[in-house]
Design a protein around this motif. Structure first.
Motif, PDB file in Angstrom:
ATOM      1  N   GLY A 135      15.085   9.791  -3.218  1.00  6.88           N
ATOM      2  CA  GLY A 135      15.856   8.681  -2.648  1.00  6.88           C
ATOM      3  C   GLY A 135      15.024   7.861  -1.669  1.00  6.88           C
ATOM      4  O   GLY A 135      15.222   6.657  -1.517  1.00  6.88           O
ATOM      5  N   ALA A 136      14.090   8.541  -0.996  1.00  6.58           N
ATOM      6  CA  ALA A 136      13.234   7.845  -0.029  1.00  6.58           C
ATOM      7  C   ALA A 136      12.091   7.118  -0.719  1.00  6.58           C
ATOM      8  O   ALA A 136      11.323   6.413  -0.063  1.00  6.58           O
ATOM      9  N   GLY A 137      11.963   7.319  -2.017  1.00 12.14           N
ATOM     10  CA  GLY A 137      10.934   6.601  -2.765  1.00 12.14           C
ATOM     11  C   GLY A 137       9.665   7.402  -3.002  1.00 12.14           C
ATOM     12  O   GLY A 137       8.707   6.894  -3.601  1.00 12.14           O
ATOM     13  N   ILE A 138       9.636   8.645  -2.540  1.00  9.01           N
ATOM     14  CA  ILE A 138       8.428   9.470  -2.696  1.00  9.01           C
ATOM     15  C   ILE A 138       8.103   9.628  -4.190  1.00  9.01           C
ATOM     16  O   ILE A 138       8.957  10.011  -4.983  1.00  9.01           O
ATOM     17  N   SER A 139       6.857   9.324  -4.540  1.00  8.39           N
ATOM     18  CA  SER A 139       6.497   9.368  -5.960  1.00  8.39           C
ATOM     19  C   SER A 139       5.871  10.696  -6.340  1.00  8.39           C
ATOM     20  O   SER A 139       5.847  11.069  -7.516  1.00  8.39           O
ATOM     21  N   LYS A 143      13.175   5.804   7.981  1.00  2.19           N
ATOM     22  CA  LYS A 143      13.137   4.350   8.167  1.00  2.19           C
ATOM     23  C   LYS A 143      11.936   3.722   7.462  1.00  2.19           C
ATOM     24  O   LYS A 143      12.022   2.646   6.895  1.00  2.19           O
ATOM     25  N   GLU A 144      10.801   4.429   7.515  1.00  2.94           N
ATOM     26  CA  GLU A 144       9.560   3.784   7.104  1.00  2.94           C
ATOM     27  C   GLU A 144       9.067   4.125   5.691  1.00  2.94           C
ATOM     28  O   GLU A 144       8.237   3.400   5.144  1.00  2.94           O
ATOM     29  N   ALA A 145       9.570   5.217   5.122  1.00  2.00           N
ATOM     30  CA  ALA A 145       9.074   5.610   3.799  1.00  2.00           C
ATOM     31  C   ALA A 145       9.441   4.550   2.763  1.00  2.00           C
ATOM     32  O   ALA A 145      10.531   3.992   2.794  1.00  2.00           O
ATOM     33  N   LYS A 146       8.496   4.269   1.882  1.00  2.00           N
ATOM     34  CA  LYS A 146       8.718   3.219   0.879  1.00  2.00           C
ATOM     35  C   LYS A 146       8.485   3.768  -0.527  1.00  2.00           C
ATOM     36  O   LYS A 146       7.854   4.799  -0.715  1.00  2.00           O
ATOM     37  N   GLU A 147       8.968   3.011  -1.479  1.00  3.40           N
ATOM     38  CA  GLU A 147       8.789   3.348  -2.888  1.00  3.40           C
ATOM     39  C   GLU A 147       7.310   3.616  -3.198  1.00  3.40           C
ATOM     40  O   GLU A 147       6.452   2.806  -2.868  1.00  3.40           O
ATOM     41  N   GLY A 148       7.031   4.764  -3.754  1.00  3.95           N
ATOM     42  CA  GLY A 148       5.652   5.050  -4.150  1.00  3.95           C
ATOM     43  C   GLY A 148       4.869   5.888  -3.154  1.00  3.95           C
ATOM     44  O   GLY A 148       3.769   6.342  -3.447  1.00  3.95           O
ATOM     45  N   ARG A 176       0.807  -1.214   0.000  1.00  2.00           N
ATOM     46  CA  ARG A 176       0.000   0.000   0.000  1.00  2.00           C
ATOM     47  C   ARG A 176       0.833   1.253   0.000  1.00  2.00           C
ATOM     48  O   ARG A 176       1.844   1.343   0.669  1.00  2.00           O
ATOM     49  N   THR A 177       0.376   2.215  -0.783  1.00  2.00           N
ATOM     50  CA  THR A 177       1.024   3.512  -0.786  1.00  2.00           C
ATOM     51  C   THR A 177       0.655   4.257   0.490  1.00  2.00           C
ATOM     52  O   THR A 177      -0.507   4.327   0.851  1.00  2.00           O
ATOM     53  N   ARG A 178       1.662   4.779   1.130  1.00  5.52           N
ATOM     54  CA  ARG A 178       1.384   5.489   2.379  1.00  5.52           C
ATOM     55  C   ARG A 178       1.346   6.993   2.142  1.00  5.52           C
ATOM     56  O   ARG A 178       2.132   7.526   1.375  1.00  5.52           O
ATOM     57  N   ILE A 179       0.441   7.667   2.799  1.00  7.06           N
ATOM     58  CA  ILE A 179       0.379   9.121   2.751  1.00  7.06           C
ATOM     59  C   ILE A 179       1.130   9.673   3.960  1.00  7.06           C
ATOM     60  O   ILE A 179       0.858   9.282   5.088  1.00  7.06           O
ATOM     61  N   TRP A 180       2.065  10.545   3.687  1.00  5.40           N
ATOM     62  CA  TRP A 180       2.764  11.228   4.778  1.00  5.40           C
ATOM     63  C   TRP A 180       2.270  12.667   4.812  1.00  5.40           C
ATOM     64  O   TRP A 180       2.438  13.407   3.851  1.00  5.40           O
TER      65      TRP A 180
END
Lengths: 427, 161
Positions: free
Chosen positions: B74-78, B45-50, B2-6
């Protein structure tokens, strides 16, 4: 029928007078100078490597300016490696305008650009540093860019710009004693907010602006970006021409550009006599209050940076600190913005005043302004500073605090040990 | 996955995105290790691709450091969705190929929401069962889309050569 921004970008886009450009348009312009520093320079040259281009002679000999200023003298091994990489790149790409610490003309990049004759009216200058907008004080359109676009401009000589709408600021009247350019710009940012000029250019007018010395005008243009502005331009006058004529270092010719029947998006008017010594509290430059309203003890006082590290800034601080002592509880740090400012301050006896007062003085560097070195703050510590930003953790620990003020307020506060309006010292 | 919203607030400055003490490298992955180190240490630590960032006004204000969008890439933020962006950050992101959306959805999208973005149509769909909303945004000007679709300014220049 154009603002200064529209005229300069129009001219540099090659569209000239007939094909004038308007706010909102995206244009590709030829840039006059491109500046990078030790933080932004290496990524820019890496991009050039990737593009596989060599710079043309004009770029090498004139247009590209490389300044070591942020983390120098090297603050640790990583920054030493970075400075070394930049030095090697400057050599490899044949950059003539390379400024090394201690050497002739060196200092904080924006002060270098002004002292060394790169900044002049009508020019389009980009720099991979957000405070590149400083040269608006000399009537240039100058703005901060990223490393990649600095590299693109080095490779092609051109860059894309969205022509900004312009806000007009008129400051009329007489400034009170100890009220400086810093207070004018803090007052404006406090009024319009940190996004009050987002994507826009600012132009400054009024008797209070024309009466200001060039140094104070540079402070105003320097902090235009703190309201989100793309440029902060002051129409050039005799004071600018005098500075350029007196300096034997001016490069090439220049052509002053003025607005004519311009359409401004907004007009703001201020009465200079109502502006007081102003402080921006943490954690935003628009969080402003009169210095006299604060009763806040400080641990450190910082005098320096591209915003307020010029000879005029050192003079007013020294005037306040002469025959006084820095408060027992306070460390004071004084960092002239350039080698020339440093030499001048020594000749005028200012440095001795600071040293005798109990301040620490060192050679030009961006230092602690961005939390690099030379006065980084510990948790819970508070600094009154002539710099430009007071974001969370800007000067060190995330639980430290920065209060922004003019050099007179910083000097008075250093003496008193708490945030102080210098006029109170005379009472 | 799942894509996470920050979700972040207003006036998120580049000192928050990547503190100055880590600016001794331009490497996106190395920078990402310190993204939001002072204000949101779990991000790195927790940010993922996408993953997607949603913020208020004036995102990316402050320094011109390109290290900020690099750290997010680099953190994967799309994609970053904000009410407005600081201009240098905006340019840097487009030049590097980080997608930005200027949309006033700060009060509408929460952490934990599931969203789908249609860039060409200029629509954000909030698929969260309790919401089922659609938000419109103005696609970027053609020139900037061209830059993004080329993969950033450098690839654009390479193609022009």
């Amino acid at each position: 029928m154009s603002t200064i921004a529209e005229k300069i970008l129009g001219e540099k886009s090659g569209k000239g007078r007939e094909g004038k450009v308007e706010a909102g348009e995206i244009v590709e312009c030829e840039v006059d100078y491109i500046m990078v520093n030790d933080i932004t320079g290496v990524p820019a040259f890496e991009v050039l490597d990737e593009l596989g281009v060599e710079l043309d002679e004009e770029m090498k000999k004139e247009k590209v300016v490389v300044v070591q200023d942020h983390y120098v003298p090297n603050k640790d091994v990583d920054s030493a490696e970075q400075a070394k990489a930049l030095r090697n790149y400057a050599r490899r790409y044949g950059i003539v305008n390379y400024y090394e610490i201690g050497k002739e003309g060196s200092g904080i990049c924006h002060q270098v650009m002004i002292e060394e004759g790169f900044a002049a009216p009508g020019r389009l200058i980009i720099g991979a540093d957000s405070h590149t907008c400083s040269y608006g004080a000399l009537g240039a359109f100058s703005t901060g860019v990223g490393s990649t676009e600095a590299a693109a401009a080095m490779a092609t000589g051109r860059l894309w710009f969205k022509v900004p709408a312009t806000q007009k600021f008129v400051i009329d009247g007489e400034l009170k004693r100890y009220v400086m350019g810093k207070d004018i710009i803090l007052h404006i940012i406090g009024d319009i907010g940190v996004s009050g000029s987002l994507y826009k250019a600012q132009e400054f007018y009024g008797t209070a602006i024309s009466n200001l010395c060039l140094s104070d005008r540079i402070t105003i243009s320097n902090m235009a970006v703190e309201a989100g502005a793309k440029a902060g331009i002051i129409p050039p006058d005799e004071k600018v021409f005098e500075f350029l004529n007196d300096s034997s270092r001016l490069r090439g010719d220049y052509k002053p550009v003025y607005a004519s029947d311009a359409e401004y998006e907004e007009v703001f008017e201020y009465d200079a006599s109502e502006i007081v010594p102003t402080v921006a509290k943490p954690f935003s430059p628009d969080n402003t209050v009169p210095a006299s309203e604060l009763d806040v003890p400080i641990d450190q006082a910082y005098l320096g940076s591209c915003t307020n590290g010029r000879i005029e800034d050192l003079r007013i601080a020294a005037e306040i600190m002469k025959d006084k002592k820095v408060n027992q509880e306070v460390r004071m740090i004084v960092i002239p913005a350039s080698k020339r400012v440093f030499e001048r301050a020594i000749e005028e006896g200012l440095i001795l005043i600071f040293l005798k007062a109990g301040a620490f003085v060192c050679g030009p560097t961006c230092g602690a302004c961005l939390g690099g070195h030379m006065g980084v703050l510990a948790s819970g510590e508070r600094c009154i500073s002539t710099t430009n930003r007071n974001f969370i953790g800007r000067m060190g620990h995330k639980d430290s605090e920065v209060y922004l003020a003019n050099p007179a307020v910083v000097a008075a506060s250093a003496v008193e040990g708490k945030v102080t309006d210098p006029t109170e010292l005379e009472m | 996955m799942r894509t996470r919203i920050w979700k972040f607030g207003h006036n998120v400055d580049t000192d928050q995105i990547i503190p100055a003490e880590y600016l001794t490298t331009g490497d996106a992955k190395k920078l990402a290790a310190h993204a939001f180190a002072k204000v949101r240490p779990e991000f790195a630590k927790e940010a993922k691709e996408g993953d997607i960032i949603v913020a208020g006004a004036n995102f990316g204000c402050g320094s011109s450091r390109e290290h900020a969008p690099r750290a997010l890439l680099g953190a994967g933020i799309s994609c970053v969705i904000a009410r407005s962006f600081a201009r240098i950050f905006f340019r840097n992101s487009i030049n590097l190929g980080l997608r930005l959306i200027e949309a006033d959805v700060f009060d509408k999208i929460e952490e934990g929401d599931k969203i789908e973005i249609r860039f060409d149509a200029g629509v954000i769909k909030n698929l969260t069962s309790t919401k089922k909303e659609e938000y419109k945004f103005k696609p970027l000007p053609e020139f900037m889309q061209k830059l993004l679709n080329s993969g950033g300014l450098i690839n654009y220049i390479k193609k022009q050569k």
